[in-house]
Design an enzyme around this catalytic site. Structure first.
Site, mmCIF file in Angstrom:
data_model
loop_
_atom_site.group_PDB
_atom_site.id
_atom_site.type_symbol
_atom_site.label_atom_id
_atom_site.label_comp_id
_atom_site.label_asym_id
_atom_site.label_seq_id
_atom_site.Cartn_x
_atom_site.Cartn_y
_atom_site.Cartn_z
ATOM 1 N N HIS A 305 0.842 -1.191 0.000
ATOM 2 C CA HIS A 305 0.000 0.000 0.000
ATOM 3 C C HIS A 305 0.877 1.240 0.000
ATOM 4 O O HIS A 305 1.941 1.248 0.616
ATOM 5 C CB HIS A 305 -0.905 0.015 1.244
ATOM 6 C CG HIS A 305 -2.083 0.916 1.118
ATOM 7 N ND1 HIS A 305 -2.000 2.271 1.316
ATOM 8 C CD2 HIS A 305 -3.360 0.663 0.776
ATOM 9 C CE1 HIS A 305 -3.206 2.813 1.132
ATOM 10 N NE2 HIS A 305 -4.038 1.875 0.792
ATOM 11 N N ASP A 362 -7.985 -5.145 -0.068
ATOM 12 C CA ASP A 362 -8.457 -6.043 -1.137
ATOM 13 C C ASP A 362 -8.087 -7.504 -0.906
ATOM 14 O O ASP A 362 -8.544 -8.379 -1.646
ATOM 15 C CB ASP A 362 -7.878 -5.579 -2.483
ATOM 16 C CG ASP A 362 -8.452 -4.230 -2.902
ATOM 17 O OD1 ASP A 362 -7.684 -3.333 -3.264
ATOM 18 O OD2 ASP A 362 -9.686 -4.077 -2.819
HETATM 19 C C1 SDX Z 1 -6.303 0.064 -2.890
HETATM 20 O O1 SDX Z 1 -4.440 4.550 -1.908
HETATM 21 C C2 SDX Z 1 -5.395 3.951 -1.332
HETATM 22 O O2 SDX Z 1 -5.846 4.323 -0.261
HETATM 23 C C3 SDX Z 1 -5.968 2.750 -2.093
HETATM 24 C C4 SDX Z 1 -6.999 1.923 -1.332
HETATM 25 C C5 SDX Z 1 -8.267 2.723 -1.040
HETATM 26 O O3 SDX Z 1 -8.911 2.446 -0.021
HETATM 27 O O4 SDX Z 1 -8.644 3.559 -1.889
HETATM 28 O O5 SDX Z 1 -6.434 1.509 -0.102
HETATM 29 C C6 SDX Z 1 -7.423 0.691 -2.122
HETATM 30 O O6 SDX Z 1 -6.111 0.382 -4.027
HETATM 31 C C7 SDX Z 1 -5.390 -0.916 -2.190
HETATM 32 C C8 SDX Z 1 -4.211 -1.398 -3.093
HETATM 33 C C9 SDX Z 1 -4.725 -2.499 -4.032
HETATM 34 N N1 SDX Z 1 -3.650 -2.891 -4.978
HETATM 35 C C10 SDX Z 1 -3.004 -4.066 -4.907
HETATM 36 O O7 SDX Z 1 -3.175 -4.894 -4.008
HETATM 37 C C11 SDX Z 1 -2.029 -4.329 -6.059
HETATM 38 C C12 SDX Z 1 -0.717 -4.924 -5.517
HETATM 39 N N2 SDX Z 1 0.011 -3.869 -4.783
HETATM 40 C C13 SDX Z 1 0.805 -2.991 -5.525
HETATM 41 O O8 SDX Z 1 0.970 -3.041 -6.865
HETATM 42 C C14 SDX Z 1 1.405 -1.829 -4.772
HETATM 43 O O9 SDX Z 1 1.720 -2.247 -3.512
HETATM 44 C C15 SDX Z 1 0.525 -0.575 -4.708
HETATM 45 C C16 SDX Z 1 0.075 -0.170 -6.056
HETATM 46 C C17 SDX Z 1 -0.669 -0.819 -3.837
HETATM 47 C C18 SDX Z 1 1.354 0.529 -4.078
HETATM 48 O O10 SDX Z 1 2.348 0.821 -4.976
HETATM 49 P P1 SDX Z 1 3.527 1.859 -4.620
HETATM 50 O O11 SDX Z 1 3.230 2.594 -3.368
HETATM 51 O O12 SDX Z 1 3.814 2.644 -5.860
HETATM 52 O O13 SDX Z 1 4.742 0.943 -4.265
HETATM 53 P P2 SDX Z 1 5.787 0.374 -5.310
HETATM 54 O O14 SDX Z 1 5.099 -0.234 -6.476
HETATM 55 O O15 SDX Z 1 6.793 1.449 -5.564
HETATM 56 O O16 SDX Z 1 6.459 -0.801 -4.447
HETATM 57 C C19 SDX Z 1 7.514 -0.533 -3.531
HETATM 58 C C20 SDX Z 1 8.319 -1.823 -3.504
HETATM 59 C C21 SDX Z 1 8.806 -2.257 -4.896
HETATM 60 O O17 SDX Z 1 9.986 -3.010 -4.741
HETATM 61 P P3 SDX Z 1 11.450 -2.277 -4.928
HETATM 62 O O18 SDX Z 1 11.410 -1.583 -6.304
HETATM 63 O O19 SDX Z 1 11.537 -1.254 -3.797
HETATM 64 O O20 SDX Z 1 12.454 -3.366 -4.849
HETATM 65 O O21 SDX Z 1 7.506 -2.916 -3.032
HETATM 66 C C22 SDX Z 1 7.347 -3.868 -4.076
HETATM 67 C C23 SDX Z 1 7.712 -3.182 -5.364
HETATM 68 O O22 SDX Z 1 8.181 -4.131 -6.318
HETATM 69 N N3 SDX Z 1 5.938 -4.272 -4.041
HETATM 70 C C24 SDX Z 1 5.492 -5.505 -4.221
HETATM 71 C C25 SDX Z 1 4.104 -5.426 -4.073
HETATM 72 N N4 SDX Z 1 3.739 -4.163 -3.822
HETATM 73 C C26 SDX Z 1 4.874 -3.451 -3.800
HETATM 74 N N5 SDX Z 1 6.146 -6.667 -4.487
HETATM 75 C C27 SDX Z 1 5.369 -7.767 -4.598
HETATM 76 N N6 SDX Z 1 4.010 -7.782 -4.471
HETATM 77 C C28 SDX Z 1 3.357 -6.625 -4.205
HETATM 78 N N7 SDX Z 1 2.031 -6.634 -4.079
#
Ligand code: SDX
Length: 427
Positions: A305, A362
């Site tokens: 998140h 989610d």
């Molecule tokens: C919602 O914003 C809100 O409030 C949203 C929400 C709401 O109520 O409205 O809470 C609802 O949208 C929840 C999120 C639902 N999405 C997912 O579950 C999709 C999977 N998660 C992600 O893709 C990700 O975690 C996000 C999109 C939620 C957040 O993305 P960020 O903040 O841009 O973080 P990032 O992609 O830069 O990740 C940081 C690191 C990375 O690794 P490094 O480059 O630092 O090595 O964490 C890793 C990412 O690769 N990472 C994950 C991961 N999520 C982040 N690695 C594996 N699996 C994951 N799910």
């Protein structure tokens, strides 16, 4: 008021610090470009506040979410979705009279204009309901042409109950059309969630018994999805609304933003991921390893998140709710077992611990929707129904704010320097 200092090109720029009513603090950079010819840049807005808001408070480090000061776990246990919607939109818990009047407005505005039913005939039965939902909500503006002025409180008060009530009808009708069943009209004697269940699952040919346990779980689920401050879809509603686009158009844009799998679309992706693991009898450890491998293109959906760097407070409640509801319905779901195994392994793994990746809203919501009987491609629609009061509250708060200006971010240009046009024969 405390200040921050910025030293640039030998110049000292003093910037006021804005303090929130809870822990929040921000450097106010408004006017920095006009006075100093410089902007800030923050892709994804991880470090940038778009506004001041009193709707919800999120503390991502401590896993806190309060709606107008009330903790969500208390509201999920003690309130109803209609009462929490009133709280988010109007800023206080309603008196009995206020709640009754608000509920009456929702009851009286649940029908669609009969002409709108023809819109559904144009969609293939395979159309994703989020696309239908956004189009139908935007189309509502065609039926209230004289009530679309966001600066007119009477117009706003006319549209709020209509969009909050009709979103259920639009969603249920989309589902019925997709399975070739006759639509079931709203029933004024049923409360908000029971009415939705009836529209979704009743058929004209037999009595449909609404399970009170399911209605209770649905109320709690919708409450837990109702707001989360400046998330992608709410920021979209604010951005579109900032151009003075009407409430329906602004919300239709928010529905499109929510559809994305990085956002609300994740709840459907989580269950597809769990089902894939089950159908292929995959080893959960393998999936976790894949999620850590950047080259795999696989992410653990429902994990991570932008703001919650600890367990999402909503996921905690929904996880327990999914378990309790299945027990009450005397059912089990192998996908819940897989989800819990995934969580246990991930939370022990350094990759997830270092990046503070926890289950988000989610991760378990889809398990609960399955227990309620909601079809998979309607999961994100359920998120949209739940988020409706939050979108409305933020849109209304923005229009009532003295800071209300059209949203128009700047950029740093990195393209070609100026150059003369080259005639085609010389290229
Ligand atoms: C919602 O914003 C809100 O409030 C949203 C929400 C709401 O109520 O409205 O809470 C609802 O949208 C929840 C999120 C639902 N999405 C997912 O579950 C999709 C999977 N998660 C992600 O893709 C990700 O975690 C996000 C999109 C939620 C957040 O993305 P960020 O903040 O841009 O973080 P990032 O992609 O830069 O990740 C940081 C690191 C990375 O690794 P490094 O480059 O630092 O090595 O964490 C890793 C990412 O690769 N990472 C994950 C991961 N999520 C982040 N690695 C594996 N699996 C994951 N799910």
């Amino acid at each position: 008021m405390s200040k921050a200092e910025l030293h640039i090109d030998g110049k000292k720029i003093e910037l006021p610090i804005v303090e929130g009513s809870e822990e929040g603090k921000a450097i106010d950079i408004s006017g920095i470009h006009a006075r100093n010819g410089i902007i800030t840049i923050d892709p994804g807005y991880s470090n940038t506040g778009s506004c001041k808001s009193a709707v919800a408070y999120v503390d991502g480090e401590r896993g806190i979410l309060n709606y107008r000061g009330y903790p969500i776990d208390q509201l999920a246990r003690k309130s109803t979705f209609v009462e929490t919607s009133f709280l988010l939109i109007y800023g206080h818990l309603p008196t009995a009279d206020e709640l009754s009047a608000f509920r009456e407005k929702l009851v009286k505005n649940s029908l669609l204009h009969e002409d709108m039913l023809h819109f559904y005939d144009g969609y293939p039965t395979t159309a994703h309901p989020m696309g239908i939902l956004s189009s139908m909500v935007c189309s509502l503006s065609s039926y209230y042409p004289d009530f679309l002025d966001p600066s007119n409180p009477e117009h706003v008060e006319c549209l709020i109950p209509r969009v909050l009530s009709k979103i259920r009808t639009i969603a249920a009708f989309a589902y019925k059309k997709s399975i070739g069943q006759p639509v079931i009209y709203p029933c004024n004697s049923l409360d908000y969630c029971a009415n939705f269940m009836n529209m979704m699952f009743a058929v004209p040919s037999e009595k449909y018994d609404i399970d009170p346990e399911i209605v209770k779980a649905l109320n709690a689920l919708l409450i837990l999805h109702a707001d989360n401050e400046q998330n992608c879809s709410t920021s979209t509603v604010r951005m579109v609304g900032s151009s003075d686009a009407n409430l329906f158009a602004s919300i239709a844009a928010g529905i499109c933003a929510l559809w994305g799998p990085k956002h609300g679309g994740a709840n459907q992706k989580v269950v597809e991921m769990l089902q894939y693991i089950k159908d292929n009898n995959l080893n959960v450890k393998t999936l976790v390893a894949q999620a850590k491998d950047k080259n795999s293109g696989f992410r653990l959906m429902g994990f991570g998140h932008r703001v919650y760097k600890s367990y999402d407070p909503r996921a905690k409640v929904i996880k327990d709710m999914s378990r309790d509801l299945l027990a009450k319905l005397n059912r089990s779901d192998p996908l819940l077992d897989i989800a819990q195994e995934l969580e246990a392994i991930a939370l022990e793994d350094d990759y997830f611990i270092e990046r503070k990746l926890y289950p988000n809203v989610d991760f378990y919501s889809g398990i609960t929707y399955r227990a309620i009987g909601i079809p998979l491609n309607m999961f994100t629609v359920m998120f949209a129904i739940g988020r409706m009061p939050g979108w409305i509250a933020h849109w209304k708060e923005m229009h009532e704010s003295s800071d209300n200006r059209i949203g128009r971010p700047r950029q740093v240009y990195t393209g070609s320097r100026v150059r003369d046009f080259v005639p085609i024969e010389q290229r």
